[in-house]
Scaffold this motif. Sequence first.
Motif, PDB file in Angstrom:
ATOM      1  N   ASP A  33     -15.032 -46.499 -32.704  1.00 41.50           N
ATOM      2  CA  ASP A  33     -15.002 -45.785 -31.422  1.00 41.50           C
ATOM      3  C   ASP A  33     -14.871 -46.838 -30.326  1.00 41.50           C
ATOM      4  N   LEU A  34     -13.646 -47.063 -29.841  1.00 40.41           N
ATOM      5  CA  LEU A  34     -13.370 -48.151 -28.908  1.00 40.41           C
ATOM      6  C   LEU A  34     -14.192 -48.029 -27.628  1.00 40.41           C
ATOM      7  N   LYS A  35     -14.253 -46.837 -27.067  1.00 39.43           N
ATOM      8  CA  LYS A  35     -14.961 -46.649 -25.801  1.00 39.43           C
ATOM      9  C   LYS A  35     -16.443 -46.971 -25.953  1.00 39.43           C
ATOM     10  N   ALA A  36     -17.064 -46.433 -27.005  1.00 37.99           N
ATOM     11  CA  ALA A  36     -18.487 -46.678 -27.230  1.00 37.99           C
ATOM     12  C   ALA A  36     -18.734 -48.146 -27.537  1.00 37.99           C
ATOM     13  N   ALA A  37     -17.843 -48.766 -28.339  1.00 33.62           N
ATOM     14  CA  ALA A  37     -18.008 -50.170 -28.700  1.00 33.62           C
ATOM     15  C   ALA A  37     -17.905 -51.059 -27.462  1.00 33.62           C
ATOM     16  N   ARG A  38     -16.944 -50.732 -26.565  1.00 28.93           N
ATOM     17  CA  ARG A  38     -16.790 -51.492 -25.332  1.00 28.93           C
ATOM     18  C   ARG A  38     -18.073 -51.428 -24.485  1.00 28.93           C
ATOM     19  N   ALA A  39     -18.613 -50.205 -24.355  1.00 29.40           N
ATOM     20  CA  ALA A  39     -19.824 -50.027 -23.537  1.00 29.40           C
ATOM     21  C   ALA A  39     -20.989 -50.811 -24.139  1.00 29.40           C
ATOM     22  N   THR A  40     -21.140 -50.717 -25.448  1.00 27.72           N
ATOM     23  CA  THR A  40     -22.221 -51.439 -26.117  1.00 27.72           C
ATOM     24  C   THR A  40     -22.037 -52.942 -25.959  1.00 27.72           C
ATOM     25  N   PHE A  41     -20.793 -53.404 -26.123  1.00 31.95           N
ATOM     26  CA  PHE A  41     -20.533 -54.844 -26.015  1.00 31.95           C
ATOM     27  C   PHE A  41     -20.804 -55.341 -24.597  1.00 31.95           C
ATOM     28  N   ARG A  42     -20.461 -54.524 -23.601  1.00 28.52           N
ATOM     29  CA  ARG A  42     -20.759 -54.938 -22.219  1.00 28.52           C
ATOM     30  C   ARG A  42     -22.259 -55.124 -22.020  1.00 28.52           C
ATOM     31  N   GLY A  43     -23.029 -54.175 -22.584  1.00 26.10           N
ATOM     32  CA  GLY A  43     -24.480 -54.301 -22.474  1.00 26.10           C
ATOM     33  C   GLY A  43     -24.995 -55.550 -23.155  1.00 26.10           C
ATOM     34  N   ILE A  44     -24.469 -55.821 -24.351  1.00 34.75           N
ATOM     35  CA  ILE A  44     -24.874 -57.025 -25.081  1.00 34.75           C
ATOM     36  C   ILE A  44     -24.473 -58.261 -24.290  1.00 34.75           C
ATOM     37  N   ASN A  45     -23.276 -58.257 -23.728  1.00 33.90           N
ATOM     38  CA  ASN A  45     -22.763 -59.413 -22.987  1.00 33.90           C
ATOM     39  C   ASN A  45     -23.576 -59.671 -21.723  1.00 33.90           C
ATOM     40  N   GLU A  46     -24.029 -58.579 -21.085  1.00 29.72           N
ATOM     41  CA  GLU A  46     -24.860 -58.757 -19.883  1.00 29.72           C
ATOM     42  C   GLU A  46     -26.183 -59.439 -20.252  1.00 29.72           C
ATOM     43  N   ARG A  47     -26.761 -58.992 -21.357  1.00 26.83           N
ATOM     44  CA  ARG A  47     -27.994 -59.651 -21.819  1.00 26.83           C
ATOM     45  C   ARG A  47     -27.708 -61.098 -22.212  1.00 26.83           C
ATOM     46  N   TRP A  48     -26.540 -61.310 -22.820  1.00 30.06           N
ATOM     47  CA  TRP A  48     -26.112 -62.663 -23.222  1.00 30.06           C
ATOM     48  C   TRP A  48     -26.047 -63.585 -22.009  1.00 30.06           C
ATOM     49  N   GLU A  49     -25.356 -63.103 -20.955  1.00 32.09           N
ATOM     50  CA  GLU A  49     -25.197 -63.925 -19.761  1.00 32.09           C
ATOM     51  C   GLU A  49     -26.534 -64.190 -19.071  1.00 32.09           C
ATOM     52  N   ALA A  50     -27.443 -63.224 -19.190  1.00 27.21           N
ATOM     53  CA  ALA A  50     -28.754 -63.385 -18.535  1.00 27.21           C
ATOM     54  C   ALA A  50     -29.624 -64.417 -19.253  1.00 27.21           C
ATOM     55  N   ILE A  51     -29.304 -64.715 -20.485  1.00 26.78           N
ATOM     56  CA  ILE A  51     -30.152 -65.625 -21.266  1.00 26.78           C
ATOM     57  C   ILE A  51     -30.026 -67.063 -20.785  1.00 26.78           C
ATOM     58  N   GLY A  52     -28.833 -67.482 -20.438  1.00 21.89           N
ATOM     59  CA  GLY A  52     -28.634 -68.872 -20.052  1.00 21.89           C
ATOM     60  C   GLY A  52     -28.020 -69.683 -21.169  1.00 21.89           C
ATOM     61  N   HIS A  53     -28.015 -71.004 -21.000  1.00 23.34           N
ATOM     62  CA  HIS A  53     -27.303 -71.883 -21.912  1.00 23.34           C
ATOM     63  C   HIS A  53     -28.100 -72.173 -23.171  1.00 23.34           C
ATOM     64  N   VAL A  54     -27.366 -72.590 -24.178  1.00 23.30           N
ATOM     65  CA  VAL A  54     -27.948 -72.996 -25.459  1.00 23.30           C
ATOM     66  C   VAL A  54     -27.605 -74.475 -25.662  1.00 23.30           C
ATOM     67  N   PRO A  55     -28.213 -75.132 -26.633  1.00 22.87           N
ATOM     68  CA  PRO A  55     -27.851 -76.537 -26.884  1.00 22.87           C
ATOM     69  C   PRO A  55     -26.349 -76.698 -27.056  1.00 22.87           C
ATOM     70  N   ARG A  56     -25.818 -77.761 -26.481  1.00 26.23           N
ATOM     71  CA  ARG A  56     -24.370 -77.929 -26.407  1.00 26.23           C
ATOM     72  C   ARG A  56     -23.699 -77.925 -27.773  1.00 26.23           C
ATOM     73  N   ASP A  57     -24.293 -78.580 -28.755  1.00 24.31           N
ATOM     74  CA  ASP A  57     -23.658 -78.676 -30.060  1.00 24.31           C
ATOM     75  C   ASP A  57     -23.657 -77.342 -30.806  1.00 24.31           C
ATOM     76  N   ALA A  58     -24.570 -76.422 -30.410  1.00 27.99           N
ATOM     77  CA  ALA A  58     -24.642 -75.118 -31.083  1.00 27.99           C
ATOM     78  C   ALA A  58     -23.783 -74.065 -30.386  1.00 27.99           C
ATOM     79  N   ARG A  59     -23.351 -74.396 -29.155  1.00 29.84           N
ATOM     80  CA  ARG A  59     -22.650 -73.393 -28.351  1.00 29.84           C
ATOM     81  C   ARG A  59     -21.334 -72.908 -28.985  1.00 29.84           C
ATOM     82  N   PRO A  60     -20.453 -73.796 -29.472  1.00 29.99           N
ATOM     83  CA  PRO A  60     -19.173 -73.299 -30.014  1.00 29.99           C
ATOM     84  C   PRO A  60     -19.346 -72.270 -31.132  1.00 29.99           C
ATOM     85  N   LYS A  61     -20.299 -72.513 -31.997  1.00 25.36           N
ATOM     86  CA  LYS A  61     -20.477 -71.606 -33.134  1.00 25.36           C
ATOM     87  C   LYS A  61     -20.972 -70.236 -32.687  1.00 25.36           C
ATOM     88  N   VAL A  62     -22.024 -70.224 -31.862  1.00 24.67           N
ATOM     89  CA  VAL A  62     -22.601 -68.929 -31.475  1.00 24.67           C
ATOM     90  C   VAL A  62     -21.660 -68.180 -30.534  1.00 24.67           C
TER      91      VAL A  62
END
Length: 409
Positions: free
Chosen positions: A294-323
């Motif tokens: 369900d593209l519409k629902a997946a997009r909405a869910t991903f936006r929510g996840i991404n907002e929480r992601w952006e709110a978290i802040g940075h991770v160790p530099r060497d781990a960033r590419p993988k995650v």
Amino acid sequence: MSSDPWGRVDETGTVYVRTAEGEVVVGSWQAGTPEEALAYFERKYEGLVVEIGLLERRVKTTDLSAKDAQTAIDHLRTQVDEHHAVGDLAALGKRLDKLVETVESRREERKVQKAKQTDEAKHAKEALVAEAEELAQSEQWRSAGERLRALVDTWKGLPRLDRKSDDELWHRFSHARSAFSKRRKAHFASLDAQREDARKVKEKLVVEAEALSSSTDWGTTAARYRELMADWKAAGRAQREAEDELWNRFRGAQDVFFAARGEVFAERDAEQTENLKLKEELAVEAEKLVPVSDLKAARATFRGINERWEAIGHVPRDARPKVEGRMHAVERALQEAEESEWRRTNPEARARAAGLTGQLQSAVDKLRGQIDAARAAGNNAKADKLAKELEGRQALLDQALKGLEEFGG
């Protein structure tokens, strides 16, 4: 001399049959006895009886056409009228008369039935036209397009009316579908314009983000990057190629800044380690959205996840590419699903199909006019030749319409 109730043979071998108007010569017989002569012509009579009986059953139990039935009756009546048999020929004539009445009655029944079917077909097509004209105003592009395609299939399954009525209804039906198609094209053209506006906005955001990448005003610049990110999301999506290129530049500029800030704030390593754990949990949550159903629902869910992601802040530099690669993989899957839907409703491809359909429709309409003109002028040979050409053009038009339907109307 030999005789029976319906005929006789005289001394010269001449055979007669008795009718209400008197005796009529059937034929002559020289090869045997008078009894054999009568027997021969009586068998011919029985043959007529059998043939009439078979025709009566065919008329009663099969869908023998009135034309074919009348031809068969006329053939039998000729044989009866020619008096080449000995028997009650008047009775056979009456049976044929009754059969004519039956055939005529059947003809009238079929005429009434056909008129009823035509009337039902007309009402059915009028209902299809009414629904198509209502759908022409819809903004449910996908469902309305699918319904219009279904209406076309229903139309094709209905019998044709008289040419004038059928053409008038088809014109309204086709016009409704064309109107919907034009509105749909305008809608997606508007989306294209919105994507172009988004590209221009994001170009400006990228320029500012790149200018800020070397800043050492950590707090103010980080806050500004968050504002730029909010503006980025609010701008909407640009065309895919531009979106990817701009995003890479935008994200790259942020990476430069936050990498520098991370080096300065090495003491925050512990916090970044915790951030990594949180982002890995979000990555797991995001990966559950693939494959996309369900593209519409997946997009909405991903936006929510991404907002929480952006709110978290940075991770160790060497781990960033993988995650981040895990999140980008999910985003690419969503983009590919969205691109697949966009390709399916590509207005340019549909416009080309619509153009071909329009040309063929014009050719069909022109041929119909030429046929009518030829018939009106009494030139049936030319009209028949044009009619054959019309069949070919109509077949191409039907094929083009089918192709157009695959683009949603």
